[in-house]
Design a protein around this motif. Structure first.
Motif, PDB file in Angstrom:
ATOM      1  N   VAL A 133     -49.135 -57.902 -12.847  1.00  0.00           N
ATOM      2  CA  VAL A 133     -48.788 -58.824 -11.765  1.00  0.00           C
ATOM      3  C   VAL A 133     -47.284 -59.012 -11.682  1.00  0.00           C
ATOM      4  O   VAL A 133     -46.696 -58.987 -10.594  1.00  0.00           O
ATOM      5  N   GLY A 134     -46.634 -59.175 -12.823  1.00  0.00           N
ATOM      6  CA  GLY A 134     -45.187 -59.353 -12.823  1.00  0.00           C
ATOM      7  C   GLY A 134     -44.472 -58.168 -12.209  1.00  0.00           C
ATOM      8  O   GLY A 134     -43.549 -58.330 -11.399  1.00  0.00           O
ATOM      9  N   VAL A 135     -44.893 -56.969 -12.572  1.00  0.00           N
ATOM     10  CA  VAL A 135     -44.261 -55.764 -12.032  1.00  0.00           C
ATOM     11  C   VAL A 135     -44.529 -55.640 -10.538  1.00  0.00           C
ATOM     12  O   VAL A 135     -43.630 -55.281  -9.755  1.00  0.00           O
ATOM     13  N   ILE A 136     -45.758 -55.944 -10.113  1.00  0.00           N
ATOM     14  CA  ILE A 136     -46.109 -55.845  -8.694  1.00  0.00           C
ATOM     15  C   ILE A 136     -45.268 -56.796  -7.861  1.00  0.00           C
ATOM     16  O   ILE A 136     -44.696 -56.414  -6.828  1.00  0.00           O
ATOM     17  N   ILE A 137     -45.196 -58.070  -8.311  1.00  0.00           N
ATOM     18  CA  ILE A 137     -44.420 -59.054  -7.558  1.00  0.00           C
ATOM     19  C   ILE A 137     -42.955 -58.649  -7.503  1.00  0.00           C
ATOM     20  O   ILE A 137     -42.299 -58.752  -6.454  1.00  0.00           O
ATOM     21  N   PHE A 138     -42.429 -58.143  -8.630  1.00  0.00           N
ATOM     22  CA  PHE A 138     -41.032 -57.731  -8.665  1.00  0.00           C
ATOM     23  C   PHE A 138     -40.782 -56.563  -7.717  1.00  0.00           C
ATOM     24  O   PHE A 138     -39.765 -56.521  -7.008  1.00  0.00           O
ATOM     25  N   SER A 139     -41.708 -55.606  -7.679  1.00  0.00           N
ATOM     26  CA  SER A 139     -41.551 -54.452  -6.778  1.00  0.00           C
ATOM     27  C   SER A 139     -41.598 -54.883  -5.317  1.00  0.00           C
ATOM     28  O   SER A 139     -40.843 -54.366  -4.483  1.00  0.00           O
ATOM     29  N   ILE A 140     -42.459 -55.860  -5.005  1.00  0.00           N
ATOM     30  CA  ILE A 140     -42.537 -56.357  -3.625  1.00  0.00           C
ATOM     31  C   ILE A 140     -41.243 -57.072  -3.241  1.00  0.00           C
ATOM     32  O   ILE A 140     -40.744 -56.919  -2.120  1.00  0.00           O
ATOM     33  N   ILE A 141     -40.682 -57.840  -4.176  1.00  0.00           N
ATOM     34  CA  ILE A 141     -39.430 -58.553  -3.898  1.00  0.00           C
ATOM     35  C   ILE A 141     -38.303 -57.569  -3.607  1.00  0.00           C
ATOM     36  O   ILE A 141     -37.527 -57.740  -2.658  1.00  0.00           O
ATOM     37  N   ILE A 142     -38.212 -56.505  -4.429  1.00  0.00           N
ATOM     38  CA  ILE A 142     -37.152 -55.508  -4.219  1.00  0.00           C
ATOM     39  C   ILE A 142     -37.328 -54.808  -2.874  1.00  0.00           C
ATOM     40  O   ILE A 142     -36.368 -54.678  -2.090  1.00  0.00           O
ATOM     41  N   ALA A 143     -38.556 -54.363  -2.594  1.00  0.00           N
ATOM     42  CA  ALA A 143     -38.807 -53.665  -1.328  1.00  0.00           C
ATOM     43  C   ALA A 143     -38.590 -54.595  -0.134  1.00  0.00           C
ATOM     44  O   ALA A 143     -38.069 -54.175   0.907  1.00  0.00           O
ATOM     45  N   THR A 144     -38.982 -55.853  -0.279  1.00  0.00           N
ATOM     46  CA  THR A 144     -38.772 -56.814   0.805  1.00  0.00           C
ATOM     47  C   THR A 144     -37.287 -57.011   1.069  1.00  0.00           C
ATOM     48  O   THR A 144     -36.853 -57.135   2.233  1.00  0.00           O
ATOM     49  N   SER A 145     -36.483 -57.049   0.014  1.00  0.00           N
ATOM     50  CA  SER A 145     -35.035 -57.181   0.180  1.00  0.00           C
ATOM     51  C   SER A 145     -34.474 -55.992   0.960  1.00  0.00           C
ATOM     52  O   SER A 145     -33.600 -56.156   1.830  1.00  0.00           O
ATOM     53  N   LEU A 146     -34.975 -54.804   0.658  1.00  0.00           N
ATOM     54  CA  LEU A 146     -34.531 -53.618   1.394  1.00  0.00           C
ATOM     55  C   LEU A 146     -34.946 -53.684   2.854  1.00  0.00           C
ATOM     56  O   LEU A 146     -34.176 -53.316   3.753  1.00  0.00           O
ATOM     57  N   ILE A 147     -36.172 -54.175   3.102  1.00  0.00           N
ATOM     58  CA  ILE A 147     -36.641 -54.312   4.483  1.00  0.00           C
ATOM     59  C   ILE A 147     -35.776 -55.313   5.243  1.00  0.00           C
ATOM     60  O   ILE A 147     -35.420 -55.100   6.409  1.00  0.00           O
ATOM     61  N   MET A 148     -35.438 -56.423   4.575  1.00  0.00           N
ATOM     62  CA  MET A 148     -34.590 -57.425   5.215  1.00  0.00           C
ATOM     63  C   MET A 148     -33.238 -56.833   5.589  1.00  0.00           C
ATOM     64  O   MET A 148     -32.666 -57.172   6.640  1.00  0.00           O
ATOM     65  N   TYR A 149     -32.715 -55.941   4.749  1.00  0.00           N
ATOM     66  CA  TYR A 149     -31.444 -55.298   5.073  1.00  0.00           C
ATOM     67  C   TYR A 149     -31.612 -54.308   6.228  1.00  0.00           C
ATOM     68  O   TYR A 149     -30.814 -54.295   7.177  1.00  0.00           O
ATOM     69  N   LEU A 150     -32.657 -53.494   6.176  1.00  0.00           N
ATOM     70  CA  LEU A 150     -32.852 -52.477   7.204  1.00  0.00           C
ATOM     71  C   LEU A 150     -33.170 -53.082   8.563  1.00  0.00           C
ATOM     72  O   LEU A 150     -32.829 -52.508   9.600  1.00  0.00           O
ATOM     73  N   PHE A 151     -33.833 -54.250   8.570  1.00  0.00           N
ATOM     74  CA  PHE A 151     -34.209 -54.896   9.831  1.00  0.00           C
ATOM     75  C   PHE A 151     -33.409 -56.181  10.040  1.00  0.00           C
ATOM     76  O   PHE A 151     -33.921 -57.156  10.590  1.00  0.00           O
ATOM     77  N   ARG A 152     -32.158 -56.166   9.602  1.00  0.00           N
ATOM     78  CA  ARG A 152     -31.296 -57.342   9.752  1.00  0.00           C
ATOM     79  C   ARG A 152     -30.894 -57.557  11.202  1.00  0.00           C
ATOM     80  O   ARG A 152     -30.404 -58.628  11.585  1.00  0.00           O
ATOM     81  N   ALA A 153     -31.060 -56.531  12.039  1.00  0.00           N
ATOM     82  CA  ALA A 153     -30.735 -56.619  13.463  1.00  0.00           C
ATOM     83  C   ALA A 153     -31.646 -55.664  14.220  1.00  0.00           C
ATOM     84  O   ALA A 153     -32.393 -54.880  13.619  1.00  0.00           O
ATOM     85  N   GLU A 154     -31.591 -55.752  15.554  1.00  0.00           N
ATOM     86  CA  GLU A 154     -32.406 -54.868  16.390  1.00  0.00           C
ATOM     87  C   GLU A 154     -31.585 -53.635  16.791  1.00  0.00           C
ATOM     88  O   GLU A 154     -30.413 -53.734  17.164  1.00  0.00           O
TER      89      GLU A 154
END
Length: 489
Positions: free
Chosen positions: A273-294
């Motif tokens: 669970v710890g690894v899964i949550i950590f991987s989701i947080i990292i990937a979500t951060s990347l998504i937030m960067y990639l979709f920071r604008a339209e």
């Protein structure tokens, strides 16, 4: 005195009366109702705001949970709810994250705010414009305090006067009561006179909820295409990994019906669970960067969106498989608060992924994603307080496991809420065979249990009775159930 001053004194008096030398119980519910009435009296327009009504409902739900089972979680939820409600009452637009932070700031620095507000009021009001009623009220309060002071001195000086006035009781007035009431005054002052950090509030209010359009000059256009290519490649690889992972989980859990060889439940659940949550947080951060604008007319943009959607879907499948692992863990061993925590974290992660999908689909900003998740966490905190987890854990373990496999050391370490369940199980015939423990220590009892679980139960009951307060202000349904069991059985 102004209307706000009277409301402040009413709130302070309610706090002092309901909580001084009391346990958590119906006093929390009554104080929340009084506080809500005061807030509405200050600004009746708030009752038409859905956001304020939701915050008020969270206060009442968490306070009702304190009345029902008086758990630490419900108390924490109510404190957080009051802080959020305070800020929302003064600025309905503020997000729940900054509402909580600003309210904490208001309460923590209430002493400084009182001094500043007092100086400001004195400077703004000319001496000849001060209300006579305000002076009279202040003078009356001062006279009453001095009268009580001299009354206590005369009682100590003259036994006959003390006997003749014994029907007058000011025993509740003490240094501890004065300090408690002063602390309550500072608390309610911070809640009713909400302060913000102006620079932070302005910055937060200017954060957009919709994504802004990216500037597309030639140089940036090439950079955006490179980012999209790298993002597409990354999430394509992640999706391939998740396909392998999910197929393996489905095959192992749903078809083979067990764990892989040489893998323990702890490795399969807690570590996983710890690894899964950590991987989701990292990937979500990347998504937030990639979709920071339209971005319009950028190569690989739509393919990246599809890849992210697929990644979100596969993560939801992975979270469901982890939930099933946790259920196997509970079935094989015992139900504990940490395993409940696993369910909560998995649920929050799943809802967070859904919010991420909505953000991308509706072209929302990263700030929308953050504030939506904080609002979700706040709601989950309050709603989770509706369950008496210690009673649920105790009942589940006793009913679904042979007593020889129940971790009674853990059950006795829980709150006093499970005393009725423990009393009931110690009367069972099959309990005699396990009624002994090698070593048990708890800070709550401050001693070792010398011989048996029954002895430990007596210590637990003694500890509960020593803290029990037989006062209507501390009344709650948990205490009623426990005392009924104690004095009838």
């Amino acid at each position: 005195m102004k209307k706000n001053d009277y409301l402040l004194l009413i709130a302070t008096g309610a706090y002092s009366f309901l909580f001084f030398h009391q346990n958590a119980g119906i006093n929390f519910l009554l104080f929340n109702i009084i506080f809500l009435v005061i807030i509405v009296v200050k600004n009746v327009k708030l009752s038409s705001s859905k956001k304020w009504l939701w915050s008020a409902l969270m206060c009442l739900i968490s306070a009702a949970c304190i009345f029902i089972h008086s758990s630490a979680l419900s108390i924490i939820a109510n404190v957080v709810s009051l802080l959020v409600l305070s800020a929302v009452s003064f600025n309905i637009v503020t997000s729940r994250l900054f509402s909580f932070l600003f309210s904490f700031y208001s309460v923590a620095f209430s002493v400084a705010h009182i001094i500043i507000d007092s100086v400001t009021r004195i400077q703004a009001t000319q001496q000849d414009q001060v209300s006579k009623k305000g002076y009279k009220a202040m003078a009356t309060g001062l006279v009453l305090l001095l009268s009580i002071f001299f009354f206590n001195m005369y009682k100590d000086a003259n036994p006959l006067f003390a006997d003749n006035t014994k029907w007058i009781n000011f025993d509740f007035i003490s240094m501890s009561w004065i300090g408690f009431t002063l602390g309550g005054f500072l608390l309610v002052y911070g809640l009713l006179n909400h302060k913000v950090i102006n620079a932070v509030e302005i910055w937060e209010s200017n954060l957009p909820l919709l994504n802004i359009q990216a500037t597309e000059d030639e140089l940036r256009h090439k950079r955006y295409e490179t980012e999209r290519y790298a993002g597409l490649l990354l999430f394509a690889l992640l999706n391939i990994m998740l396909v392998v992972l999910n197929i393996g989980d489905i095959q192992t859990l749903y078809f083979d019906g067990g764990l892989p060889k040489n893998i323990t439940h702890s490795d399969f659940v807690h570590s996983g669970v710890g690894v899964i949550i950590f991987s989701i947080i990292i990937a979500t951060s990347l998504i937030m960067y990639l979709f920071r604008a339209e971005f319009k007319d950028v190569k690989n943009n739509q393919l990246l969106v599809v890849s992210v959607y697929l990644w979100i879907l596969q993560n939801v499948i992975m979270l469901s498989s982890t939930t099933f692992r946790n259920q196997i863990y509970i079935h094989q061993f015992n139900f504990t608060d940490k395993r409940i925590g696993v369910y909560v974290w998995l649920a929050l992660a799943a809802f967070g992924l859904c919010i991420m999908f909505w953000k991308i689909y509706k072209k929302r900003s990263n700030w929308y994603l953050i504030r939506s998740n904080v609002a979700l966490w706040f709601s989950v905190l309050v709603l989770s307080a509706c369950v008496n987890w210690d009673k649920l854990i105790t009942s589940y373990n006793i009913q679904n496991k042979p007593l020889t496999q129940v971790d009674f050391n853990y059950l006795f370490s829980l709150s006093d809420a499970n005393i009725p369940e423990l009393m009931e199980v110690t009367k069972r015939n099959d309990f005699k065979s396990i009624d002994g423990l090698n070593k048990f220590y708890s800070d709550r009892y401050d001693s070792y249990a010398a011989s048996s679980y029954r002895y430990l139960l007596r210590k637990k009951i003694d500890h509960y009775l020593s803290d029990y307060t037989n006062d209507w202000r501390s009344f709650d349904m948990r205490d009623k159930e426990i005392t009924t069991v104690l004095y009838t059985k």
